[in-house]
Design a protein around this motif. Structure first.
Motif, PDB file in Angstrom:
ATOM      1  N   SER A 165      47.024  33.430  43.762  1.00 18.95           N
ATOM      2  CA  SER A 165      45.645  33.309  43.302  1.00 18.95           C
ATOM      3  C   SER A 165      45.665  32.547  41.982  1.00 18.95           C
ATOM      4  CB  SER A 165      45.008  34.695  43.136  1.00 18.95           C
ATOM      5  OG  SER A 165      43.634  34.581  42.876  1.00 18.95           O
ATOM      6  N   LEU A 166      44.704  32.827  41.101  1.00 18.94           N
ATOM      7  CA  LEU A 166      44.656  32.192  39.787  1.00 18.94           C
ATOM      8  C   LEU A 166      45.086  33.185  38.705  1.00 18.94           C
ATOM      9  CD1 LEU A 166      41.230  30.334  40.088  1.00 18.94           C
ATOM     10  CD2 LEU A 166      43.518  29.387  40.454  1.00 18.94           C
ATOM     11  N   TYR A 167      45.569  32.647  37.576  1.00 15.78           N
ATOM     12  CA  TYR A 167      46.008  33.504  36.469  1.00 15.78           C
ATOM     13  C   TYR A 167      44.816  33.976  35.646  1.00 15.78           C
ATOM     14  CZ  TYR A 167      51.073  32.900  36.856  1.00 15.78           C
ATOM     15  OH  TYR A 167      52.380  32.958  37.273  1.00 15.78           O
ATOM     16  N   THR A 168      43.885  34.647  36.288  1.00 17.78           N
ATOM     17  CA  THR A 168      42.687  35.133  35.608  1.00 17.78           C
ATOM     18  C   THR A 168      42.389  36.548  36.092  1.00 17.78           C
ATOM     19  OG1 THR A 168      41.239  34.281  37.364  1.00 17.78           O
ATOM     20  CG2 THR A 168      41.701  32.813  35.502  1.00 17.78           C
ATOM     21  N   LEU A 169      41.448  37.191  35.418  1.00 17.21           N
ATOM     22  CA  LEU A 169      41.023  38.516  35.864  1.00 17.21           C
ATOM     23  C   LEU A 169      40.473  38.434  37.287  1.00 17.21           C
ATOM     24  CD1 LEU A 169      39.201  41.128  33.719  1.00 17.21           C
ATOM     25  CD2 LEU A 169      38.376  40.661  36.024  1.00 17.21           C
ATOM     26  N   GLU A 170      39.657  37.424  37.547  1.00 13.15           N
ATOM     27  CA  GLU A 170      39.080  37.265  38.890  1.00 13.15           C
ATOM     28  C   GLU A 170      40.164  36.962  39.923  1.00 13.15           C
ATOM     29  OE1 GLU A 170      36.143  36.716  35.774  1.00 13.15           O
ATOM     30  OE2 GLU A 170      38.054  35.695  36.149  1.00 13.15           O
ATOM     31  N   GLY A 171      41.175  36.194  39.505  1.00 12.66           N
ATOM     32  CA  GLY A 171      42.283  35.893  40.409  1.00 12.66           C
ATOM     33  C   GLY A 171      43.064  37.144  40.779  1.00 12.66           C
ATOM     34  N   GLY A 172      43.307  37.997  39.794  1.00 10.78           N
ATOM     35  CA  GLY A 172      44.000  39.254  40.060  1.00 10.78           C
ATOM     36  C   GLY A 172      43.198  40.157  40.975  1.00 10.78           C
ATOM     37  N   GLN A 173      41.893  40.140  40.795  1.00 10.90           N
ATOM     38  CA  GLN A 173      41.002  40.958  41.633  1.00 10.90           C
ATOM     39  C   GLN A 173      41.056  40.482  43.090  1.00 10.90           C
ATOM     40  OE1 GLN A 173      37.023  41.114  40.109  1.00 10.90           O
ATOM     41  NE2 GLN A 173      36.195  42.159  41.887  1.00 10.90           N
TER      42      GLN A 173
ATOM     43  N   ASP B 244      44.248  45.392  51.463  1.00 15.35           N
ATOM     44  CA  ASP B 244      43.945  45.311  52.891  1.00 15.35           C
ATOM     45  C   ASP B 244      45.209  45.457  53.732  1.00 15.35           C
ATOM     46  OD1 ASP B 244      41.239  44.988  52.500  1.00 15.35           O
ATOM     47  OD2 ASP B 244      41.288  42.793  52.643  1.00 15.35           O
ATOM     48  N   ARG B 245      46.355  45.112  53.154  1.00 17.94           N
ATOM     49  CA  ARG B 245      47.632  45.200  53.874  1.00 17.94           C
ATOM     50  C   ARG B 245      48.339  46.529  53.625  1.00 17.94           C
ATOM     51  NH1 ARG B 245      49.485  39.381  51.568  1.00 17.94           N
ATOM     52  NH2 ARG B 245      47.587  38.268  52.138  1.00 17.94           N
ATOM     53  N   GLY B 246      47.635  47.452  52.988  1.00 16.89           N
ATOM     54  CA  GLY B 246      48.178  48.796  52.818  1.00 16.89           C
ATOM     55  C   GLY B 246      49.070  49.007  51.616  1.00 16.89           C
ATOM     56  N   CYS B 247      49.028  48.092  50.650  1.00 11.41           N
ATOM     57  CA  CYS B 247      49.866  48.256  49.456  1.00 11.41           C
ATOM     58  C   CYS B 247      49.356  49.408  48.598  1.00 11.41           C
ATOM     59  CB  CYS B 247      49.896  46.971  48.640  1.00 11.41           C
ATOM     60  SG  CYS B 247      50.787  45.627  49.439  1.00 11.41           S
ATOM     61  N   THR B 248      50.264  50.216  48.081  1.00  7.96           N
ATOM     62  CA  THR B 248      49.905  51.309  47.174  1.00  7.96           C
ATOM     63  C   THR B 248      50.248  50.978  45.728  1.00  7.96           C
ATOM     64  OG1 THR B 248      52.058  52.380  47.482  1.00  7.96           O
ATOM     65  CG2 THR B 248      50.267  53.033  48.992  1.00  7.96           C
ATOM     66  N   ALA B 249      50.922  49.834  45.524  1.00 12.98           N
ATOM     67  CA  ALA B 249      51.289  49.403  44.170  1.00 12.98           C
ATOM     68  C   ALA B 249      51.208  47.886  44.103  1.00 12.98           C
ATOM     69  CB  ALA B 249      52.691  49.873  43.808  1.00 12.98           C
ATOM     70  N   ILE B 250      50.740  47.384  42.958  1.00 11.54           N
ATOM     71  CA  ILE B 250      50.569  45.945  42.780  1.00 11.54           C
ATOM     72  C   ILE B 250      51.293  45.512  41.507  1.00 11.54           C
ATOM     73  CG2 ILE B 250      48.939  44.033  42.641  1.00 11.54           C
ATOM     74  CD1 ILE B 250      48.505  45.678  45.163  1.00 11.54           C
ATOM     75  N   VAL B 251      52.180  44.537  41.637  1.00 13.31           N
ATOM     76  CA  VAL B 251      52.804  43.904  40.478  1.00 13.31           C
ATOM     77  C   VAL B 251      52.059  42.601  40.224  1.00 13.31           C
ATOM     78  CG1 VAL B 251      54.923  42.941  39.509  1.00 13.31           C
ATOM     79  CG2 VAL B 251      55.047  44.882  41.098  1.00 13.31           C
ATOM     80  N   CYS B 252      51.611  42.389  38.993  1.00  9.78           N
ATOM     81  CA  CYS B 252      50.834  41.197  38.660  1.00  9.78           C
ATOM     82  C   CYS B 252      51.618  40.298  37.706  1.00  9.78           C
ATOM     83  CB  CYS B 252      49.505  41.587  38.025  1.00  9.78           C
ATOM     84  SG  CYS B 252      48.436  42.542  39.131  1.00  9.78           S
ATOM     85  N   ALA B 253      51.395  38.996  37.830  1.00 10.65           N
ATOM     86  CA  ALA B 253      52.144  38.026  37.036  1.00 10.65           C
ATOM     87  C   ALA B 253      51.573  37.832  35.640  1.00 10.65           C
ATOM     88  CB  ALA B 253      52.202  36.692  37.763  1.00 10.65           C
ATOM     89  N   SER B 254      50.481  38.508  35.313  1.00 11.46           N
ATOM     90  CA  SER B 254      49.956  38.490  33.948  1.00 11.46           C
ATOM     91  C   SER B 254      49.129  39.753  33.738  1.00 11.46           C
ATOM     92  CB  SER B 254      49.088  37.254  33.691  1.00 11.46           C
ATOM     93  OG  SER B 254      47.813  37.391  34.296  1.00 11.46           O
ATOM     94  N   ASP B 255      48.938  40.107  32.490  1.00 14.60           N
ATOM     95  CA  ASP B 255      48.111  41.281  32.189  1.00 14.60           C
ATOM     96  C   ASP B 255      46.661  41.045  32.579  1.00 14.60           C
ATOM     97  OD1 ASP B 255      50.275  42.667  31.159  1.00 14.60           O
ATOM     98  OD2 ASP B 255      49.905  42.042  29.096  1.00 14.60           O
ATOM     99  N   MET B 256      46.196  39.800  32.437  1.00  3.74           N
ATOM    100  CA  MET B 256      44.821  39.495  32.839  1.00  3.74           C
ATOM    101  C   MET B 256      44.630  39.748  34.322  1.00  3.74           C
ATOM    102  SD  MET B 256      43.194  38.608  30.113  1.00  3.74           S
ATOM    103  CE  MET B 256      41.755  37.685  30.638  1.00  3.74           C
ATOM    104  N   MET B 257      45.603  39.328  35.128  1.00  5.87           N
ATOM    105  CA  MET B 257      45.533  39.584  36.575  1.00  5.87           C
ATOM    106  C   MET B 257      45.569  41.087  36.853  1.00  5.87           C
ATOM    107  SD  MET B 257      47.864  36.620  38.382  1.00  5.87           S
ATOM    108  CE  MET B 257      47.045  36.771  39.985  1.00  5.87           C
ATOM    109  N   ALA B 258      46.346  41.822  36.049  1.00  8.07           N
ATOM    110  CA  ALA B 258      46.453  43.272  36.247  1.00  8.07           C
ATOM    111  C   ALA B 258      45.119  43.967  35.989  1.00  8.07           C
ATOM    112  CB  ALA B 258      47.538  43.845  35.343  1.00  8.07           C
ATOM    113  N   LEU B 259      44.364  43.483  34.994  1.00 13.57           N
ATOM    114  CA  LEU B 259      43.039  44.053  34.751  1.00 13.57           C
ATOM    115  C   LEU B 259      42.126  43.802  35.951  1.00 13.57           C
ATOM    116  CD1 LEU B 259      42.468  43.140  30.989  1.00 13.57           C
ATOM    117  CD2 LEU B 259      43.306  45.287  31.963  1.00 13.57           C
TER     118      LEU B 259
END
Length: 348
Positions: A224-232, A240-255
């Motif tokens: 996706s994009l390195y933005t809050l919206e991209g992380g969302q 949708d694929r059943g993930c229970t944990a998400i690792v994000c490539a930036s803190d903004m994406m994590a938010l």
């Protein structure tokens, strides 16, 4: 004045008499002690007396892709302070959508006769970009250092975090909490840090679950994009694929990941765990406080300054990559995998 002398003396670890001698230009003070007192002045925000101000050794350009992501101002601050201590004047040049490009900013800085340039997350990190622009810059006699992103086609010092190790740290942490369906949300694949994060993530998932790289990338990696919206957006696809944990490539994406989970009525971390990357300023105060991989910003910024000054001084560092180890910072956005009753599925 007495109060100020006491503050400076305490900061520098010397006596008030020594501070007084330095400020008044008196002899009998060791060079290292003098530098400690001047550094204390800078740290405490006092203006140096005119006679003690170092003449500018020249301008140094710092080109960043943006300033909205707080990790870039943090890195710029470390680099700026390091350059100032050495007598250089930092010039911050930032790319903006629809504004100046990296090439235009570089040309502007060269026209102002900068002593050198530090590029942060620039075109050198883009595997599809033409790297001859850096050969041209070197041909103009301008020293430069590249931060975040490595290319074997460019002869210059590179400063990078260990992106592969970062993903191993994140995945191992989540596996220790019982998670088996771990997703990775990150930016476009053409960027070197993205490629390396995928490599580290795939290797860690392979080692623990025996899946093929193709399975892991198709099911658990979302670009996706390195933005809050991209992380969302990326997190929504991974949930949708059943993930229970998400690792994000930036803190903004994590938010953005936390927002995506909450929009589905899912609790973070009780039902979905989220890990960021950078440990940006203030990220410890989000709700919940974000578990993240701390990018070694101070060490990287200082190394970039040292490498550039060596280039400027004619004793260049090896034209290779200096890789810095990140650190896992566990806070409140990760928890044990949710235990669901038989027949009960996650809310959507």
């Amino acid at each position: 004045m007495t109060a100020r002398l006491a503050d400076i003396a305490a900061q520098a670890g010397v006596s008030e008499a020594t501070v007084s001698r330095v400020l008044n230009g008196k002899p009998g003070v060791a060079a290292a002690t003098r530098e400690s007192v001047l550094a204390a002045l800078d740290v405490l925000g006092y203006e140096r007396p005119v006679r003690l101000r170092q003449r500018s050794a020249g301008l140094v350009g710092l080109i960043t892709p943006e300033l909205e992501n707080p990790i870039f101002p943090a890195l710029a601050q470390v680099i700026g302070q390091g350059l100032t201590r050495q007598g250089y004047t930092p010039v911050l040049a930032t790319q903006t959508p629809g504004g100046s490009t990296e090439d235009e900013l570089t040309e502007m800085l060269v026209e102002r006769s900068v002593s050198g340039i530090i590029f942060v997350s620039g075109l050198h990190a883009d595997t599809t970009a033409d790297m001859t622009r850096y050969d041209k810059l070197r041909g103009q006699g301008v020293p430069f250092v590249l931060v975040d992103g490595f290319s074997p086609k460019v002869q210059a010092p590179f400063i990078s975090p260990d992106d592969r190790a970062a993903m191993r740290l994140a995945v191992t942490h989540l596996i220790s909490l019982g998670h088996t369906r771990i997703g990775l949300a990150l930016g476009p694949k053409r960027f070197v840090p993205v490629v390396r994060k995928i490599e580290g993530f795939v290797r860690a998932m392979q080692d623990h679950f025996g899946l093929t790289p193709e399975q892991i990338e198709s099911e658990f990696v979302q670009h996706s994009l390195y933005t809050l919206e991209g992380g969302q957006a990326a997190t929504s696809a991974l949930l949708d694929r059943g993930c229970t944990a998400i690792v994000c490539a930036s803190d903004m994406m994590a938010l953005g990941a936390i927002r995506a989970a909450r929009q589905r009525g899912l609790s973070v971390p009780r039902e979905v765990s989220v890990v960021g990357f950078d440990d940006s300023p203030l990220i410890a105060f989000t709700d919940p406080p974000l578990t993240t991989i701390r990018k070694p910003v101070t060490a990287m910024g200082q190394a970039a300054v040292r490498a550039l000054l060596e280039e400027i001084g004619g004793t260049p560092a090896p034209h290779s990559e200096f890789v810095f180890m990140p650190e896992l910072v566990v806070r409140g956005s990760t928890a044990s995998v949710p235990v669901r009753e038989p027949g009960v599925t996650a809310r959507s």
